[in-house]
Enzyme design. Structure first.
Site, short mmCIF file in Angstrom:
data_model
loop_
_atom_site.label_atom_id
_atom_site.label_comp_id
_atom_site.label_asym_id
_atom_site.label_seq_id
_atom_site.Cartn_x
_atom_site.Cartn_y
_atom_site.Cartn_z
N CYS A 180 -28.39 -32.41 10.48
CA CYS A 180 -28.22 -31.38 11.52
C CYS A 180 -29.46 -31.35 12.39
O CYS A 180 -29.42 -30.95 13.54
CB CYS A 180 -27.96 -30.03 10.88
SG CYS A 180 -29.17 -29.64 9.62
N GLU A 224 -24.76 -21.74 8.65
CA GLU A 224 -25.69 -22.71 9.26
C GLU A 224 -24.83 -23.79 9.88
O GLU A 224 -24.04 -24.42 9.19
CB GLU A 224 -26.56 -23.34 8.17
CG GLU A 224 -27.41 -22.37 7.40
CD GLU A 224 -28.46 -21.75 8.26
OE1 GLU A 224 -28.99 -22.46 9.15
OE2 GLU A 224 -28.74 -20.57 8.08
P1 NAP Z 1 -17.65 -29.34 7.88
O1 NAP Z 1 -16.58 -30.29 8.15
O2 NAP Z 1 -17.70 -28.07 8.66
O3 NAP Z 1 -17.56 -29.00 6.31
C1 NAP Z 1 -18.49 -28.16 5.66
C2 NAP Z 1 -17.82 -27.53 4.45
O4 NAP Z 1 -16.80 -26.63 4.91
C3 NAP Z 1 -17.13 -28.53 3.54
O5 NAP Z 1 -17.29 -28.12 2.21
C4 NAP Z 1 -15.68 -28.41 3.97
O6 NAP Z 1 -14.77 -28.80 2.98
C5 NAP Z 1 -15.58 -26.93 4.22
N1 NAP Z 1 -14.44 -26.51 5.04
C6 NAP Z 1 -13.68 -27.24 5.87
N2 NAP Z 1 -12.72 -26.48 6.44
C7 NAP Z 1 -12.89 -25.22 5.95
C8 NAP Z 1 -12.23 -23.98 6.15
N3 NAP Z 1 -11.20 -23.83 6.99
N4 NAP Z 1 -12.68 -22.90 5.48
C9 NAP Z 1 -13.72 -22.98 4.63
N5 NAP Z 1 -14.38 -24.14 4.40
C10 NAP Z 1 -13.98 -25.24 5.05
O7 NAP Z 1 -19.07 -29.99 8.03
P2 NAP Z 1 -19.55 -31.38 7.42
O8 NAP Z 1 -18.83 -32.46 8.13
O9 NAP Z 1 -19.45 -31.34 5.94
O10 NAP Z 1 -21.10 -31.37 7.77
C11 NAP Z 1 -21.61 -31.76 9.01
C12 NAP Z 1 -21.96 -30.57 9.87
O11 NAP Z 1 -22.84 -29.70 9.17
C13 NAP Z 1 -22.69 -30.93 11.13
O12 NAP Z 1 -22.16 -30.18 12.20
C14 NAP Z 1 -24.14 -30.52 10.84
O13 NAP Z 1 -24.91 -30.24 11.97
C15 NAP Z 1 -23.93 -29.32 10.00
N6 NAP Z 1 -25.11 -29.01 9.18
C16 NAP Z 1 -25.88 -27.94 9.52
C17 NAP Z 1 -27.02 -27.65 8.79
C18 NAP Z 1 -27.90 -26.48 9.13
O14 NAP Z 1 -28.76 -26.15 8.34
N7 NAP Z 1 -27.72 -25.85 10.28
C19 NAP Z 1 -27.35 -28.46 7.71
C20 NAP Z 1 -26.52 -29.54 7.38
C21 NAP Z 1 -25.40 -29.81 8.12
P3 NAP Z 1 -14.09 -30.29 3.05
O15 NAP Z 1 -15.21 -31.23 2.83
O16 NAP Z 1 -13.12 -30.26 1.95
O17 NAP Z 1 -13.48 -30.42 4.40
#
Ligand code: NAP
Ligand code: MG
Length: 515
Positions: free
Chosen positions: A320, A286
């Site tokens: 999001c 997502e």
């Molecule tokens: P993110 O930076 O992509 O991080 C999400 C998760 O992925 C965190 O647990 C992060 O860990 C982990 N992660 C980072 N690098 C990784 C890698 N190389 N391999 C595996 N996991 C990794 O996103 P965010 O800043 O937490 O959240 C914001 C984003 O989420 C926005 O783009 C938003 O639109 C999206 N979102 C989408 C939905 C939906 O339902 N479509 C819902 C909510 C949010 P760390 O924290 O340790 O970096």
């Protein structure tokens, strides 16, 4: 027999009883800020030498918890624990697994104010946003418990002469659950509980900004009697251990919610078969959005303005589903901007420990920097209507910011900012507004304000988003009623909180015996 699913009602904080309870929970949790948390693997607490610290974004110097940090050896240990637990857990009857979720829901209901409090301290959510997040987590537990019972009763085959055909839904295996920080209880609980109730075992890596909230679920599942090794909690840096987890040959599926960039990377890495791997991994991702509200000239303008503001600035625009573009028909363009401006200027912003603050901080320094850099871009791409500045240096506070005259194709029209920045775009007519709305790589949520039945019908047919709302804000999807998930670069088209979601965590076995 279970009662029908109902969404968890929100506590009304204008009532003294709820207000006092929340206030008290805020104080009680603040008394635990010096706690050091362990990993939780195979039913045991595991300490590591490396630590990760979680902060309060409303008061950025304040530490809210210190966590042991998982490295590769802890990931290995967690995978082993999950593998061994899978052999037993997969055989447990679906109904029995569902009961664990129902127990967890009951415990979470009792702990609601406490979980809200952690969210207020650690994620910078206002009281009401935290209450909505915790309530959604309860909904996921209640909904997926019922869904598992329903799935286990699905016949799934047609009769065949001379045979007894059957179809059984089996779990996949050991999965990695990687949630974001922005719905630190709801999304984390939804993803984890769906994986578990379907009979899988899990490595849960919480987002680095919100591990204390993730830990709440670990405690709750422990209290609910979830057998050891089914849920393994491994806080750590995504950029350090993420690739290792995703590429591991024993990982069967990855359930991810977060940014487009990380989602694409996971999808790519998971597609490569590692030595010793005997399946193609399933990825449920997502991702981001560039969500739009279209305001027609035949709409209730005050209602539209109120809900654009709520969609754009609730939780500082860090959803999001948040409205980051509003497309307004030209005849109403100027008066509507005035309505937005008047409302945005009334928004109270400050530390969310104080319930009178509608807006709190953004999550961290990197996020603040990114949002402020988009505000600079906005100044060259359009005209600043209001906001645009940092509020103070205690926390990551940014004013609710509105730009007008943003043109289709501009960066503020195309890129996800994930903060309190709203772009207003002018459209000649309703058809053009729909075209502009659809012209991004994303397709998560959208909303249309109009009283015109033909336009409503046109939008329902042509507005290409996973979650479309008519005369309603574009945030606040309710479990069960609004299965949630987007098209195109917003993800893999799954629908959290919907009736086909659990199928993503299972595989079907067809058996037929000749009679
Ligand atoms: P993110 O930076 O992509 O991080 C999400 C998760 O992925 C965190 O647990 C992060 O860990 C982990 N992660 C980072 N690098 C990784 C890698 N190389 N391999 C595996 N996991 C990794 O996103 P965010 O800043 O937490 O959240 C914001 C984003 O989420 C926005 O783009 C938003 O639109 C999206 N979102 C989408 C939905 C939906 O339902 N479509 C819902 C909510 C949010 P760390 O924290 O340790 O970096
Ligand atoms: Mg991040």
């Amino acid at each position: 027999m279970l009662p029908l699913f109902n969404n968890e009602p929100y506590a009304d904080f204008t009532e003294q009883e709820h207000k006092a309870a929340q206030q008290q929970a805020l104080q009680a949790t603040a008394g635990q800020f010096n706690r050091i948390y362990d990993l939780f693997i195979g039913g045991e607490s595991v300490k590591t030498n490396r630590r990760q610290v979680s902060h309060n974004p409303s008061q950025k110097k304040q530490v809210v918890g210190t966590f042991s940090k998982a490295g590769q050896s802890e990931v290995e240990r967690a995978i082993e624990a999950a593998r061994s637990a899978f052999e037993k857990w997969k055989k447990v009857e679906p109904k029995e697994r569902a009961i664990v979720l129902l127990k967890a829901a009951k415990i979470l209901k009792k702990r609601k104010y406490q979980v809200n409090a952690w969210m207020i301290h650690e994620a910078g959510k206002s009281w009401i946003e935290a209450e909505a997040d915790t309530s959604e987590a309860i909904d996921f537990l209640e909904f997926y418990a019922r869904e598992m019972v329903r799935w286990s009763g699905i016949e799934g085959v047609t009769p065949f002469p001379g045979e007894y055909p059957e179809l059984a839904y089996l779990p996949l295996g050991v999965g990695a659950v990687i949630p974001p920080w922005n719905f630190p209880m709801a999304i984390l609980t939804g993803m984890t509980s769906a994986a578990i109730v379907t009979g899988n075992t899990v490595l849960l890596k919480p987002a680095s900004d919100t591990p204390a909230i993730g830990y709440q679920l670990v405690e709750i599942f422990q209290e609910a009697g979830l057998p050891e090794g089914v849920l393994n909690f491994i806080p750590g840096s995504g950029s350090e251990i993420g690739d290792y987890i995703v590429q591991h040959p024993r990982i069967r599926f990855i359930s991810f919610t977060g940014s487009k960039e990380v989602g694409m990377r996971i999808n790519q890495l998971a597609a490569q078969v590692s030595p010793g791997q005997i399946w193609l991994k399933r990825v449920i991702a997502e991702m981001g959005g560039k969500d739009t509200i279209i305001v027609d000239d035949e709409a209730d303008m005050e209602d539209a303005a109120a809900n654009v503001i709520a969609s754009a600035f609730g939780y500082q625009g860090q959803k999001c589903s948040a409205c980051s573009r509003v497309i307004v028909l030209k005849s109403m363009y100027d008066p509507f901007i005035q309505m937005l401006e008047a409302r945005a200027k009334k928004i109270k912003i400050g530390p969310v420990q104080d319930p009178s603050n509608y807006m709190g901080p953004v999550i961290n320094q990197a996020s603040e920097d990114k949002i402020l850099s988009y505000i600079e871009i906005g100044k060259s791409e359009g005209k600043l209507v209001c906001g645009g500045k940092k509020v103070n240096d205690e926390g990551y506070f940014i004013e609710p910011t509105i730009f007008k005259d943003i043109l289709p194709g501009a960066r503020l029209d195309q890129e996800e900012i994930f903060g309190p920045v709203l772009s207003v775009i002018k459209a000649e007519d309703f058809q053009t507004a729909l075209k502009i709305a659809n012209k991004t790589e994303y397709g998560l949520t959208g909303s249309v304000y109009t009283k015109n039945r033909y336009k409503i019908e046109l939008a329902k047919r042509e507005f290409f988003v996973g979650n479309l709302y008519i005369n309603r804000k574009c945030t606040g999807a309710m479990v069960g009623a609004h299965p949630f998930g987007g098209f195109n670069m917003s993800g893999t088209d799954s629908k959290a909180g919907g009736m086909d979601y659990l199928g993503l965590f299972m595989q079907a076995k067809s058996v037929s015996e000749k009679i």
